[in-house]
Motif scaffolding. Structure first.
Motif, PDB file in Angstrom:
ATOM      1  N   VAL A 262     -35.967  59.435 115.653  1.00  0.00           N
ATOM      2  CA  VAL A 262     -35.768  60.489 114.653  1.00  0.00           C
ATOM      3  C   VAL A 262     -35.639  61.831 115.368  1.00  0.00           C
ATOM      4  O   VAL A 262     -36.549  62.263 116.063  1.00  0.00           O
ATOM      5  CB  VAL A 262     -36.910  60.499 113.603  1.00  0.00           C
ATOM      6  CG1 VAL A 262     -38.265  60.555 114.271  1.00  0.00           C
ATOM      7  CG2 VAL A 262     -36.732  61.631 112.614  1.00  0.00           C
ATOM      8  N   TYR A 263     -34.479  62.479 115.173  1.00  0.00           N
ATOM      9  CA  TYR A 263     -34.193  63.714 115.893  1.00  0.00           C
ATOM     10  C   TYR A 263     -33.199  64.562 115.109  1.00  0.00           C
ATOM     11  O   TYR A 263     -32.525  64.086 114.195  1.00  0.00           O
ATOM     12  CB  TYR A 263     -33.603  63.395 117.278  1.00  0.00           C
ATOM     13  CG  TYR A 263     -32.383  62.494 117.212  1.00  0.00           C
ATOM     14  CD1 TYR A 263     -31.124  62.994 116.898  1.00  0.00           C
ATOM     15  CD2 TYR A 263     -32.494  61.120 117.445  1.00  0.00           C
ATOM     16  CE1 TYR A 263     -30.009  62.176 116.812  1.00  0.00           C
ATOM     17  CE2 TYR A 263     -31.385  60.289 117.367  1.00  0.00           C
ATOM     18  CZ  TYR A 263     -30.154  60.815 117.057  1.00  0.00           C
ATOM     19  OH  TYR A 263     -29.051  59.999 116.965  1.00  0.00           O
ATOM     20  N   ARG A 264     -33.136  65.827 115.464  1.00  0.00           N
ATOM     21  CA  ARG A 264     -32.068  66.693 114.962  1.00  0.00           C
ATOM     22  C   ARG A 264     -31.272  67.194 116.161  1.00  0.00           C
ATOM     23  O   ARG A 264     -31.709  67.067 117.307  1.00  0.00           O
ATOM     24  CB  ARG A 264     -32.635  67.862 114.154  1.00  0.00           C
ATOM     25  CG  ARG A 264     -33.478  68.853 114.920  1.00  0.00           C
ATOM     26  CD  ARG A 264     -34.088  69.879 113.982  1.00  0.00           C
ATOM     27  NE  ARG A 264     -34.866  70.891 114.701  1.00  0.00           N
ATOM     28  CZ  ARG A 264     -34.358  72.039 115.148  1.00  0.00           C
ATOM     29  NH1 ARG A 264     -33.065  72.320 114.952  1.00  0.00           N
ATOM     30  NH2 ARG A 264     -35.109  72.903 115.780  1.00  0.00           N
ATOM     31  N   TRP A 265     -30.108  67.747 115.892  1.00  0.00           N
ATOM     32  CA  TRP A 265     -29.223  68.155 116.981  1.00  0.00           C
ATOM     33  C   TRP A 265     -28.687  69.557 116.738  1.00  0.00           C
ATOM     34  O   TRP A 265     -28.653  70.052 115.607  1.00  0.00           O
ATOM     35  CB  TRP A 265     -28.061  67.168 117.120  1.00  0.00           C
ATOM     36  CG  TRP A 265     -27.255  67.027 115.842  1.00  0.00           C
ATOM     37  CD1 TRP A 265     -27.466  66.155 114.823  1.00  0.00           C
ATOM     38  CD2 TRP A 265     -26.135  67.837 115.448  1.00  0.00           C
ATOM     39  NE1 TRP A 265     -26.559  66.354 113.809  1.00  0.00           N
ATOM     40  CE2 TRP A 265     -25.723  67.369 114.169  1.00  0.00           C
ATOM     41  CE3 TRP A 265     -25.449  68.894 116.038  1.00  0.00           C
ATOM     42  CZ2 TRP A 265     -24.648  67.933 113.497  1.00  0.00           C
ATOM     43  CZ3 TRP A 265     -24.374  69.449 115.357  1.00  0.00           C
ATOM     44  CH2 TRP A 265     -23.987  68.978 114.105  1.00  0.00           C
ATOM     45  N   GLU A 266     -28.280  70.207 117.812  1.00  0.00           N
ATOM     46  CA  GLU A 266     -27.669  71.544 117.752  1.00  0.00           C
ATOM     47  C   GLU A 266     -26.538  71.611 118.771  1.00  0.00           C
ATOM     48  O   GLU A 266     -26.671  71.087 119.882  1.00  0.00           O
ATOM     49  CB  GLU A 266     -28.701  72.628 118.087  1.00  0.00           C
ATOM     50  CG  GLU A 266     -29.894  72.696 117.159  1.00  0.00           C
ATOM     51  CD  GLU A 266     -30.958  73.678 117.663  1.00  0.00           C
ATOM     52  OE1 GLU A 266     -30.805  74.161 118.815  1.00  0.00           O
ATOM     53  OE2 GLU A 266     -31.929  73.943 116.936  1.00  0.00           O
ATOM     54  N   ILE A 267     -25.453  72.262 118.383  1.00  0.00           N
ATOM     55  CA  ILE A 267     -24.371  72.569 119.330  1.00  0.00           C
ATOM     56  C   ILE A 267     -24.128  74.070 119.261  1.00  0.00           C
ATOM     57  O   ILE A 267     -23.824  74.609 118.192  1.00  0.00           O
ATOM     58  CB  ILE A 267     -23.063  71.827 118.985  1.00  0.00           C
ATOM     59  CG1 ILE A 267     -23.288  70.306 118.989  1.00  0.00           C
ATOM     60  CG2 ILE A 267     -21.960  72.190 119.978  1.00  0.00           C
ATOM     61  CD1 ILE A 267     -22.065  69.511 118.564  1.00  0.00           C
TER      62      ILE A 267
END
Length: 326
Positions: A262-267
């Motif tokens: 379970v994770y979130r991401w950013e670019i």
């Protein structure tokens, strides 16, 4: 479990082995079994040395093949063979039996942590992580130490550790009940929860919580049955992106994705480069999410640098990434 707990468990098994008449009546066998249980209780964690290479290799492989079904069968044979070479007076069969129990118990107790193991390899590469017992549990460690002290003062080791392991089994049942209650409380507090990941802490009543719903991620803390939401993030599907596609070829990010459920991401675009960041939501600490994977790419989408692992400040992350503060 942690190295210290595995060590005291190995010693305790050496004491428990005296319940076996062949061990109790043969000093050479007893000595060999004690060595076998101590070494066997540590052997699966030999992959810890991979951390000396880099975090990506360690994350991808720790508690992997060394905790697999073939390894559980091979470790006792290897350890028994080496010990028997130096201690041929020992009973070979009973040395193997107790060494096997030590190796099996190591892998078995590890599946109850939030980290888990690939204990079912090669049947499936899936991580088995029940999230019921903290990696270091004060009660389990303490009761083993107490048993070893009693043994040192002359108590019968077989009886002592039989009683202790009965208490430990009861403790596991209680922890499962607590786990069930916390999960039920989370479902009531966060309707629509599709996936709930619970991570126990050293505090018996405190649990870290990461929840996935259809549209959001929730990070919460459960204490004494009460759930407090600490953070909420929109659940955004991974986009079709050349930047992301290029970053996925990085070994650090690949290792992170193979492990984190379970994770979130950013670019983000930072001056003359792109930065892709994946953040594991299970390990919130003092408002910070320390377990990350970060990939830095130039304008041509060539990977410049990357990192995965535990970082507790942006400053330290920048040093790891060799990027000057903006």
């Amino acid at each position: 479990m942690d190295t210290g707990t595995h060590f005291v468990m190995g010693m305790a098994l050496g004491g428990l082995a005296t319940i076996d008449p062949v061990v109790a009546d043969n000093a050479f066998t007893a000595q060999a079994v004690m060595l076998g249980t101590i070494i066997g209780s540590q052997a699966p964690d030999i992959d810890t040395v991979l951390k000396l290479r880099n975090n990506a290799v360690y994350i991808r492989n720790h508690r992997g093949i060394t905790h697999s079904i073939p390894a559980v069968l091979l470790w006792p044979l290897l350890i028994t063979g080496v010990l028997y070479t130096f201690m041929p007076e020992a009973n070979l069969l009973h040395l193997w039996i107790w060494t096997f129990i030590a190796v099996f118990l190591h892998v078995f107790v590890d599946i109850f942590n939030a980290y888990g193991t690939q204990a079912l390899r090669p049947i499936t590469p899936r991580w088995v992580a029940l999230g019921v017992i903290n990696t270091f549990d004060p009660f389990i460690f303490g009761i083993h130490v107490a048993g070893l002290i009693l043994w040192g003062f002359g108590s019968d080791p077989a009886l002592t550790f039989v009683i202790i392991y009965v208490f430990i089994m009861a403790y596991y049942v209680i922890r499962f009940r607590e786990h069930y209650k916390v999960k039920k409380a989370v479902k009531l507090h966060i309707p629509g929860a599709r996936k709930i990941v619970l991570s126990p802490t050293m505090n018996y009543h405190r649990w870290k919580v990461a929840v996935t719903t259809k549209n959001c991620y929730y990070v919460a803390m459960a204490y004494n049955g009460y759930v407090t939401v600490l953070d909420k993030f929109d659940r955004t599907p991974l986009p079709e992106s050349e930047i992301l596609d290029a970053a996925k070829h990085d070994k650090n990010l690949s290792a992170f994705l193979s492990f984190s459920p379970v994770y979130r991401w950013e670019i983000t675009e930072v001056k003359d480069h792109h930065e892709v960041r994946f953040i594991d939501l299970r390990y919130r600490s003092n408002g910070f999410y320390p377990f990350v994977a970060v990939v830095k790419l130039d304008q041509n989408l060539k990977i410049i640098s990357s990192y995965t692992g535990w970082i507790f400040s942006e400053e330290k992350l920048r040093k790891r990434m060799k990027v000057l503060p903006e």
